[in-house]
Design an enzyme around this catalytic site. Sequence first.
Site, short mmCIF file in Angstrom:
data_model
loop_
_atom_site.label_atom_id
_atom_site.label_comp_id
_atom_site.label_asym_id
_atom_site.label_seq_id
_atom_site.Cartn_x
_atom_site.Cartn_y
_atom_site.Cartn_z
N SER A 1 78.77 -30.99 -7.88
CA SER A 1 79.63 -32.11 -8.28
C SER A 1 78.76 -33.22 -8.84
O SER A 1 77.59 -33.36 -8.48
CB SER A 1 80.42 -32.62 -7.08
N TYR B 1 81.07 -36.29 1.71
CA TYR B 1 81.26 -35.28 0.66
C TYR B 1 80.08 -35.28 -0.30
O TYR B 1 79.55 -34.21 -0.65
CB TYR B 1 82.56 -35.57 -0.10
#
Length: 263
Positions: free
Chosen positions: A143, A156
């Site tokens: 990501s 995260y």
Amino acid sequence: MSSIENKVVVITGASGGLGAHLAMDVAKRKGIPVLLARREEQLKIVQDTIFQETGVKAPYYALDVSKQENVQGVFQRVFIDLKEIHILVNNAGFGVFEEFAEADWQTVESMFSTNVLGLMACTQAVLPYMLQKGSGHIINIASQAGKISTPKSSVYAATKHAVLGFSNGLRLEVAHKGVVVTTVNPGPIATDFFTLADQSGNYVKNIQKFMLQPSHVSKKVVEAMEHPVRELNLPWWMNAGSTLYQLMPRVVETLGGKSFRQK
């Protein structure tokens, strides 16, 4: 003829979202997508849809990547049934956006167990085979959060930083052994990921016009299967911001200000 025709492509997190799109695009190129996810009934739906649209029968196996014994057992079955794995796409993962001071510790552990340890377990399940064969491709869905963290995504982002660190080290380990490692670093993708991650709906509302479509990301990832690259960064302008952050973190954090607090 597609370079992934008749190639066995194992995809974790294939019951929906990006994983399901990837499986469909692989099948359209006459590859053999192998569907792995926890929701077996959803996997069956994806399998049926793929068969109806492409005529390709995509085998599926129920798998919780956070359970290492389950990973070993499922991958053994895949090897028994299909004999080989040419490409592994580590796509399974989830996030919860919240202030770290308020984070539930079980959720923190679960994110690391799925996003990091699960990815590593799946990789270790196929890597010895690929090394012995002298070929293979491991694609880890990371990501842009793994390059630049923002408020309410500290945990995260930490998992995705770990994925990038692991992938970069692994790439060097196998660089001269015929195995390719690609990391995919997308910005927000319009999938059901945000059903859990952004339960208030505020983040999606604020950044909806910037969200990537899973079909676009899937197309780019499949292109990377056919023409391997070190990294795939989407969209380009967000990656430019991440690169600038590496050079001038304090400046970017100052200028980012309100835009970093979209959650």
